[in-house]
Each structure stands twice: as structure tokens, then as C-alpha cells.
Design an enzyme around this catalytic site. Structure first.
Site, PDB file in Angstrom:
ATOM      1  N   GLU A  65      -6.949   4.253 -13.743  1.00 54.79           N
ATOM      2  CA  GLU A  65      -7.279   5.676 -13.685  1.00 54.79           C
ATOM      3  C   GLU A  65      -6.250   6.505 -14.436  1.00 54.79           C
ATOM      4  OE1 GLU A  65      -9.033   7.136 -10.100  1.00 54.79           O
ATOM      5  OE2 GLU A  65      -7.819   8.963 -10.125  1.00 54.79           O
ATOM      6  N   THR A  96      -9.870  11.630 -14.674  1.00 52.71           N
ATOM      7  CA  THR A  96     -10.092  12.592 -13.593  1.00 52.71           C
ATOM      8  C   THR A  96     -10.503  13.955 -14.143  1.00 52.71           C
ATOM      9  OG1 THR A  96      -7.756  13.184 -13.542  1.00 52.71           O
ATOM     10  CG2 THR A  96      -8.456  11.378 -12.109  1.00 52.71           C
ATOM     11  N   ALA A 458      -0.323  -6.126 -39.626  1.00 56.33           N
ATOM     12  CA  ALA A 458      -1.088  -7.009 -38.735  1.00 56.33           C
ATOM     13  C   ALA A 458      -0.570  -8.448 -38.842  1.00 56.33           C
ATOM     14  CB  ALA A 458      -2.571  -6.975 -39.107  1.00 56.33           C
ATOM     15  N   SER A 481      -5.530  -6.325 -46.963  1.00 60.43           N
ATOM     16  CA  SER A 481      -5.676  -7.677 -47.501  1.00 60.43           C
ATOM     17  C   SER A 481      -6.030  -8.630 -46.377  1.00 60.43           C
ATOM     18  CB  SER A 481      -4.377  -8.141 -48.147  1.00 60.43           C
ATOM     19  OG  SER A 481      -3.325  -8.082 -47.212  1.00 60.43           O
TER      20      SER A 481
END
Lengths: 641, 641
Positions: A65, A96, A458, A481
Site C-alpha cells: 500500500e 490511498t 543493462a 544494442s
């Protein structure tokens, strides 16, 4: 031995059950079966069905939450947190609703927009809280319509705290959560999954625990699909409630945070903290670390008790927008997903309209949120075959500071990384090279992001690091790439995706900016590679050189799975490349040049590159052979020497 | 160096140009690009465009003329000839039209139906001749509408021979071919490509060669797309005509046949045979072989002259429905396609509606004409993703003797192959085994066809011969199989298909009939193979056992090509398997049991197998590993022992 099996198709049946949603896919309406290979059942199921399936399989889960942040910067950070905590595999998150904070508005900090971002940009199954007390029917209907339009599929129906001391029931008004539940079912039929609150110790305002249980039953009978309990401090409360049995999934709620948050929350919820907890907390209340450790210990043992009871299949965590303690508890409980299996090589969006989406151009690999934004108006998503889409036009991306696209780093930090003062094109080459190597630049700062990629390199790109470094140093400024892959298992930790038992493949891909001098040499070299290498070379004015046949996309990532059709989730698509080109060139100016004063030499260097360089992409079609793209680049440099 | 390239998509542009045709594919209408990977440009082009492209590329071609056969048996043989001669790569074939022979009817020997079969079942680009003399406008329009409905796209517009000696022009009637050309363009716009006849020496009835050229010009101005010349005996005629230049492709016509055919044709066409040819022919006119040899020599030298002249790009052959001489000339000229590249692993149909068809269930691999027949009413063809089709229901196949499905072998021959008298299930096993091994059966007859496969074993299946023999001997009666292939070049002579530069893949597949005893053991064995092997097991009553997820097809043949999306032309599709099952079981009765007397023991043995055996298919999903299906079968036999 033999029985007649009747099989159903989860994709097409679920597309029927959310009646109101316009999936836009003609084919799925007429077809007798799934029009898209169902690689990831989760994408096609309603939350209540996912919950039931996990319950049936005995597979424990958790949910998180969050509350809407106060500032735009906090929103940017919260989105990053969604991405990180999303990796642990929550079944859903919820956001919320605070009536005083304009929760249904278009502000980047509203509950509505935060939930929208979680669903659409972070791919998280999300429940939006909604309160009804002191609100008109029209307001509530408006909020629900907006939520539906944005692709939100789950509502937590709450009464909310009455404003003022002297609250009185309104005739025909929304006095209790049950009124909201009824309203949602009346107006939106079965479109939304509805969650309601349960009070393990009874609602603070209820006459009795029994009266409270009666209220809960009313909510369930009115159409609620599951119950999340209020905060509690002892697992006995929940298991007690479960035994009363309402036939609906009940999810106990856990909090592990500091003393002040706790005190605040206890005050709001009018809960009583057990004496044994108070006794431990009071002496250490000013020692944040001690409180946190105690909270973690307490949470872990309480959660274990709950899970061991067999009554509870999932746990709901009040994160208070923090990350560390919750993640620690989840890891210790062993329900944090340490090795999230990627259903596809890119992060999927949870918008119902995108359920069938299973192919994207490779260009936005590092900017998936931008891709989602620019395709949000599509009625129809390419499914399997890119060319099948009837929505090929990309939306404009004018505002490069849309909050979910905004860099996590402030201007000062970017200047440290990318250079306070550039002295020439070579200083730009240097920035690219440092980003690739991870080495600090000459001023000692690591380059952890680039305009085209707000995250460090990455893992997969790491496989190409050495070659990338060499070419960036010489002015082949790489922005995307991938290596070639000839049938690695789909469970490979670096390049794997999709269900297990499959094989994944890639064609080698390289995308970079470079000068027209290098392009001239490159084109001469490419003649030698004929069919083997497909290229698209374009400048900011749209002058375009390519050897690609027709306007056909080239599949560069695909997977073969047991009992499935071929999945080809990434393509080099010539048409979308021209939209990407606009974005990729604009990022030079919007994210980099504008860090410097107008007319400053640094700014003019970036402007020069923007105006004169080419954006090049290369695909080596011979994926079973050694990647030839490095040879192409080497040949080009050799020709230039 | 840089230029702005504008690319067009041949698939979508050609789908627009044939306006009238209902392609049925929603997506192609809306999409800005091809909805199907264009693997084979030929499939998407009009004949006139193919011709132009071949002309531009300097690629010589040939075409073949046939006449409608007189009997149904002759039609079956002609269809086989279409398949064999189609393999040599004619640019088109044409079917002549004889008003006296009810050419537009639904008889299996009519010009209309033969052309229909050539297009739809043999995948040949076909020109249907049509004459207009002595016919009403309504009749002609009716023929043209029917041709369009059947998927024919090209008409050779002819006047035809007037009936009776005293022919007079009708006012407003169809007196000349030009009237038919105008009518086609008026009523069908650009739907048809129109071919007209040219007379190298002038039409026999024309006042002069110049008058005749004027008539030809009229036909061309009225909308004819190309010209096929009348038969001739000297290449000089044609090159002379070409020099006059009408701006349209002209195709000279070649005949190499026996003396009698020649005399008949010469009479019909009122041509004069040159004296030097007569001089050679007369002395050998009763020696068929000598005439044929002379014809072949003459044809080869004339064709060489024509092709060398540079005026002629293609040659049209009057086959008179014979095969040997024409094939020999074509081979000697080097324009017979010795190594036909398959655009897809199965033979494509030339119906415009099926242009986008690029996936089929593997079950009909040996009965492609049956598959085409049973899906002829589909509005829409699966394109890439089987599940995208909105036409999943298969038509009934009640008449197992549709002429293009009829066995080439007569009943007596079938009995010799499959047994005059069966003594038990083992004698059936023996027939299957002989078909696999190619060895003669115990009566000394080779088994060259089976009810499920009217041709000898495919080259590809030969790869599996040894294992197939072993299992058939023991009652696993195989009717379809393919080996696994892990990335062979698309130019591989045995398993290759699609454009060069690509890689083809297969999952191992095995389909067979077997007893319930073996199925029981097999199911136990399959438990060990879990995800690796997908199976479908069904009996004639439709009791179905499978471990396939949902109703999803399993791709078992796919190809990766330069600059293209993935092509997956063959799938194991659970839904269509149930339609195939009906056909596969019915073939036991229709093609085998019915060879024997009712109530005869042989017939009862086949009936028993039909009623009690199961049809099983197995896919080994782990295509990079050694095919495990033989192990599965071995384990099953071991369990039974």
C-alpha cells in the site's frame, strides 16, 4: 482412461467478462480461440481470479500500500520505487485516497494519477481507494468513470472520515462503504473488482464486534470481491475473523515502520496498541534503527504465524511509501520474488487495452514509459504481427518532462556527469564512453544515465561492453544494442523471458548517432554485407537511407515455447523508427543542450551534433553466426584511416 | 549521398488495385503497411506486373497452354501434370475455351473448372481463354462473374470461330475480340488482366498484315495488357512484329508435337507451314519419335534465336496436354526451374483471397487439396497467427472422390498394394511398413500410396525412414511426421523454403493410428516427458486426451529471414485436429474398407481399426535436442513387453 476434455480459453473468456472495456481487437471478437498466445496468464485475469488461483495453488503472495506523494519530485521517486518493488512480484499495490488532497484530479500527485502511472507505466495490478462520505453521486460517478478510462480495474470502497465533528447520515447519500459498493455494481456492473475493509477488532465506531461483522457481511453481499483488514498487532485477530467465514478472501494488513508513523496511524485508525508492544517500544522510541529492527522482527514472526495458520494466503503491507523494511520482511519470509521471470523482454503495461500487446519496436527499449505514453491513444495493439495494427500513428511527445519520464537526477548532477563545459565533439564521445565503461569521467564523476537511458547500462548490454567502449571513443555514439542469441533457454538469467521450457533468440542490433563522414564510409562498407545487414540511417531532417525491403518490420527478438505459437516481441520497424528519430534527436536538445546557457559553446556543440549527425541502426540477420556488426564498424574506421 | 526514399508496400498496394476482390482481411484495410510478411512477391502481384518485373530484370520465363480434357479420368491426370509441370516454374498456364464443350459449366472437364483447379488447388497463375462470338452479353458476363468468384484473375479475350459458314456481324453484338476486351473493362474495371492474340503473319481473315496490326492496336487501346502470338514457324515473324512496337509485352508461341497434331492445328489456324519444314517432315511423318526429335530440335533453336534477339522475354508453349517434349525443350533452354524454391513449406494457392494465407495445420500436409477444399468458404485466412482467423469452421468433406482428390491409382492397383485379402491387423501393419520402406509386399507389389497420402514418401520423411519402419511393424501406423530442425539454411534442398539468407526450424512431429492398448502404455510414458512433449489423442467418437495448454496452436515449422518478421507456416492446431480426425478416420472406410465386399473379413478388419484405434499426434518441443519421440515410442513398447 479416456475422458472428453472441454477446454476454455482464458484470454477470450476474460475479454468477455470485462464487458465495458473496449479491447479494440476485431479478431478476438470473432475468433473461437485466443488471438494472442497466452504467455502470461496474469495479464488476462481479473485480480479476484488471480487471488483465487493463487489461493487454490497454495502459492503465497503479498501486496503493497502506498499513499499519494506531496510533490512532483516525490512522485518521480515513488514511480522508481514502484519499478523496484514491482520486481519483487506483489500481487497488487494500492493507492490511498485523501479527500482533502484533490485525489481525483489530473495533478501528478493525485491518487488517480499515481494509480494510473502504476497501472499503465509500471505494469502493476493496482487498487485505487475511494471514499464516499460527504460526496455527491455525480462526483463519485465521475471519479469511477475516469478510473475506468485510465484502465484502472479495482476499487477499494471506503466510507472515509466524515468532515466535522457532528456528522449525520444523509438521506439517499453515501453514508457507508456499502453504499459505494452498491453504486459501483449498479453503474459499472462487473467492470471493477471491489475490495472492502475489515476490522479484526471491529470498527472503532461500531456498537460491537458483531455489529461490525454484520456491516462487513452487508458489503460482501452488495458485491465486494475481497476484504483487506485494518492494521492489527496480533495475528490472533485475523485468524479469529477468518473463522467467522464470509466466503471471501481476506487479506491481513501489516505495518513495519518507525514510531512516529505508527503513533500517527494508530491515532487515525483509533486502534489500541497492545500493552506488550508498548512496553517494548517506549524505551527505544527515539532510536529509529532499534524501532525498525523491532518492527521487522515482530512483522516477520506475525506474518509467519498467519501464513502457517493456513487461513491466510496473502499479506498486505502498509509501506508508508518506504522500501527497505518491507522488502527485508518479504525477503525473510521468502515471498519476495528473487528471480522475477519476465513474461516478455519488455515490461508489460497493466491497462486492459494493452492485454494483447506482445510486440514493440526495439527503439524504445530504454524508454518504455515514453513508448506507452506515445501509444496510449491506440485502439488496437499489434498482436504478434506488427503490421496488423490499425493504429500505427505515434502520439507527439512534446513535454519531455512528463513526470514519469523525468530524470531521477537533478540538473547539477547531470552537469557533473555530462560535463560542466564541453570543448568539442570529443568531450561528448568521452561522456558516452564513460557511461559504457562505468569509469568516472575526468572530473571523477560516474556517468550513470544518458538522455536516452535514465538507468545504468543493462546487464545484457554488458555482454558487449568491450566493443561498445572502443566504438564510442571514436564517435560511434551508441544508444541501444543487443547481442545475437541463438537459442538460449528461456530461463537464462540474463537474456531469458517467457515461460520455462522455451528457447529465446535475438538478432544482433546496434543503434548509434554518428557524423556524416562516418556514415559515408559506413555505407561503402555495408555494400559488402548485402542481405546480411539491414540498416536505417536518418538525420534530423528525415533524410532516410535504408536497404530494408518494403516497410516490413524485422523481428529481432523471438521465442519458441512448448505448445505455443512463436512470440516475436521486439522488431525493428521502419515506420516507427521515424517517430523514434524525432524523439531521439530532440533528447539531445531537451535533456542535454538546455543544461547550458543559450549561445554557450557547450550548447552549440550539442546543437551541432543534433543538426548534423545521423541516427543509424544496424541488424545482423545471421543470428547463428558471430555478430558481424563490430566488423562492419571496424571496416568503416579502417576505410576512414 | 543521401536521398529521401519513398517506399511502397507491394502487398497493400496490390490489395487495393484489385478493388473488386474481397480480401476479407480487416487489418489490411486500415493498416499503413503490409499485414503479412511478403515472403514471395509473386503471390501479391498481378500477372502483368510479374511480367513487367521479369522483363525489367532480364529474367526469361515460359508459359504453358492446356486444353480441357474429355473425361474425368483425363482430368485427374491433367491435374497431376499441372503439379509436375508447375514445379518447373511456368509464369502462368492457360486453359483454352471451346464453345461446343460447355466451357463455363461446373463439369469437372469444363474450361472453367480446370482453370479453377489450376489456380486454387495447384497454385498456378492461370489465364482462362474466353470467346465471344455468337454469345449473348448476359452469357459472357455470367462467365466472367463466375471466373471472378472462383478466384481467376486473367482472361484471354478471343473472338472464337464463328459457327456456320455465313457469319455476319451482329449490331451491338460481340463480333471481335476487341468487343470482349471493352466489355471486360467496362463491367469489371481493372479486376482482370486481359491477354489478346497477335498474328505474326497477320490474321488469316484480315485483309492485310497492316490491317491486322491495326486490329491488334485496337485491342491494346481497349485495355489489353499483353499479347500472345499465334503459332509460328520462324522466329523472324515475331521479332518483326516486335519491332513494330505496341508497347505491350508480346509472347511468342511454340509448338513441339507430333505430325497429326500439327496438321490439325495448322488447319484450324489457317497457317502456312514453311516449305523447308514440310520438306523435313514429310519423309518421317509416320515415325513419331523422329517427328518429336525434329520438333524438339527445331523448337530449341527457334526459342534460342528468339531469346537471343532480346525482343522476347518469355515463351508460350502449346503443350497439347503433353509433358515430355515441352519439358525437354525447356530444360535444354535452361529456363525450366531445376531447383524450385518453395515460398512456404506447403504449396500455396493462387486464389486472391488466399494471398495472405501463411499458416496451415500440419495434419493436411499430404492432402493440401483437401485442406483448400475444406477452407474454400473462409472469408479470412489466418495470417501469421492462426488464432486471428475469424473463419475457424472447416467445411465438410463428404465426397472423397472430388476429382482433384481422387487417387491416381485404380481400384485393382490399390488392391494389389493394400492386399486382396487381409488376414488381421498385422496385414495392415505390413502395408504401412511397405509404404515406408519402398520394398515390395509379399505379393511383389510396391506400395506407392496410402489413403492419407496419394504420393510416395516425401524426401524429408526419408530422413526418418529407419525409425518409421520399426514402429509401423509394431502397430504404430504413421501417417505424418517431420524431423526436428535447428536452423538449417533456407536454401537447404530438402527442408529449405522461403527466400535465401534465412534459417528454417522444425519441431519433431509424429502422427499415427494405434490401438487402445498401446495408447494406455503411451500415456503412462508421456507423464515422464511433461512439458517436453505435447500430445493429442483422439478416437473416432471424439474422445480426446491432450496436455496442450488452452486451445492454442503449437508452431512446428518456422523461418527467420533477413529483414522480415518470423514466419510460422505450420502449426499443430487443437481445434482443426478434430476436423482432421473426422477426415483421417473416414479415409479408412472410404478409400480402403470399401475396396472389399461388405461383410468380408478384409472389410471388417479395416472397420475394426476405424472403430477402435486412436489417432495420436506428438510434438517434441525441444527442437535443439535430439528428437525424443522415438524414445517415447520405444519406452511404450518396452512397457508393453
Amino acid at each position: 482412461m479416456v475422458n472428453e476434455t472441454q477446454q476454455t480459453c482464458s484470454a477470450s473468456s476474460s475479454s468477455k467478462s470485462d464487458g465495458g472495456s473496449s479491447s479494440g481487437s476485431e479478431s478476438s471478437k470473432d475468433s473461437s480461440r485466443c488471438s494472442t498466445p497466452v504467455l502470461d496468464t496474469d495479464r488476462h485475469e481479473r485480480l479476484r481470479d488471480k487471488m483465487r488461483r493463487r489461493q487454490d495453488s497454495g502459492d503465497k503472495w503479498f501486496s503493497l500500500e502506498f499513499f499519494p506523494p506531496r510533490t512532483a519530485n516525490a512522485a518521480v521517486n515513488l514511480i522508481s520505487r514502484f519499478d523496484r518493488m514491482g520486481a519483487g512480484g506483489p500481487l497488487f499495490i494500492d493507492v490511498t485516497w485523501h479527500p482533502a488532497g484533490d485525489p481525483g484530479s489530473d495533478k501528478e500527485t493525485s491518487s488517480m494519477i499515481i494509480a494510473n502511472t502504476a497501472v499503465n507505466y509500471c505494469g502493476l495490478e493496482t487498487i485505487l481507494h475511494m471514499t464516499c462520505c460527504n460526496q455527491t453521486k455525480d462526483d463519485i460517478t465521475g471519479h469511477l468513470q475516469k478510473a475506468k478510462r485510465l484502465g484502472l480495474k479495482n476499487i477499494m470502497a471506503l466510507r472515509g472520515d466524515p468532515v466535522g465533528e457532528e456528522w449525520e447520515e444523509e438521506v439517499d447519500g453515501f453514508n457507508y462503504a456499502v453504499d459505494l459498493v452498491k453504486h459501483i455494481r449498479n453503474e459499472f456492473d462487473e467492470y471493477f473488482d471491489i475490495c472492502v475493509a475489515g476490522y479484526p477488532k471491529g470498527h472503532p465506531e461500531a456498537e460491537s464486534y458483531e455489529a461490525d461483522l454484520r456491516h462487513l457481511k452487508e458489503k460482501v453481499f452488495a458485491g465486494a470481491d475481497f476484504v483487506i483488514t485494518q492494521l492489527f498487532f496480533s495475528s490472533a485477530c485475523v485468524t479469529g475473523m477468518s473463522e467467522k467465514g464470509l466466503g471471501k478472501t481476506k487479506i491481513p494488513c501489516i505495518l513495519i515502520q518507525g514510531y512516529h508513523s505508527l503513533r500517527q496511524l494508530v491515532k487515525l485508525s483509533k486502534l489500541e496498541v497492545p500493552q506488550e508492544i508498548k512496553d517494548v517500544i517506549e524505551p527505544i522510541k527515539d532510536n529509529d534503527a532499534a524501532i525498525r529492527n523491532y518492527g521487522v522482527e515482530l512483522a516477520v514472526s506475525m506474518c509467519r504465524e498467519l501464513l502457517d495458520s493456513g487461513m491466510v494466503h496473502g499479506l498486505h503491507f502498509y509501506t508508508l511509501n518506504r522500501e527497505v523494511a518491507t522488502t527485508e520482511v518479504l525477503k525473510r519470509l521468502g515471498i519476495w520474488n528473487e528471480d522475477p521471470r519476465r513474461p516478455l523482454p519488455w515490461a508489460v503495461s497493466a491497462h486492459p487495452k494493452r492485454r494483447v500487446e506482445d510486440v514493440r519496436p526495439i527503439f524504445w527499449a530504454s524508454r518504455p514509459k515514453s513508448y506507452i505514453y506515445r501509444t496510449q491513444e491506440w485502439d488496437d495493439f499489434p498482436n504478434g504481427r506488427w503490421g496488423n495494427s490499425s493504429s500505427p500513428a505515434f502520439g507527439e511527445l512534446k513535454d519531455y518532462y512528463l513526470f514519469y519520464l523525468k530524470s531521477k537526477s537533478p540538473r547539477e548532477e547531470l552537469l557533473k556527469m555530462w560535463g560542466e563545459e564541453l570543448t568539442g565533439e570529443e568531450s561528448v564521445f568521452e561522456v558516452f564512453t564513460c557511461y559504457i565503461t562505468g569509469e568516472p569521467n575526468k572530473n571523477g564523476h560516474k556517468v550513470t544515465c544518458m538522455p536516452w537511458n535514465d538507468d545504468p547500462l543493462a546487464t545484457e548490454t554488458n555482454l558487449l561492453k568491450e566493443q561498445l567502449e572502443k566504438v564510442n571513443r571514436r564517435g560511434i555514439l551508441t544508444i541501444n544494442s543487443q547481442p545475437n542469441i541463438n537459442g538460449k533457454p528461456s530461463t537464462d538469467p540474463i537474456v531469458g523471458w517467457g515461460p520455462s521450457g522455451g528457447y529465446v533468440f535475438q538478432k544482433a542490433y546496434l543503434e548509434f548517432f554518428t557524423s556524416s563522414e562516418i556514415v559515408t564510409a559506413l555505407l561503402k562498407v555495408l555494400k559488402k554485407y548485402d542481405l546480411r545487414v539491414n540498416y536505417h540511417i536518418v538525420n534530423v531532417k528525415g533524410q532516410n537511407i535504408t536497404n530494408a525491403p518494403d516497410l516490413q518490420p524485422n523481428a529481432v527478438t523471438w521465442g519458441i515455447f512448448p505448445g505455443r505459437e512463436i512470440i516475436q516481441p521486439t522488431v525493428v520497424d521502419p515506420v516507427s523508427f521515424l517517430s523514434w528519430k524525432d524523439e531521439a534527436f530532440a533528447l539531445w536538445i531537451e535533456q542535454w543542450a538546455k543544461l547550458y546557457e543559450e549561445e554557450s559553446p557547450s550548447r552549440m556543440i550539442i546543437q551541432y551534433i543534433h543538426d548534423n549527425y545521423y541516427l543509424v541502426n544496424l541488424v545482423d540477420n545471421d543470428f547463428p553466426l558471430e555478430n558481424c556488426l563490430w566488423q562492419v564498424v571496424d571496416d568503416t574506421f579502417e576505410l576512414l584511416n
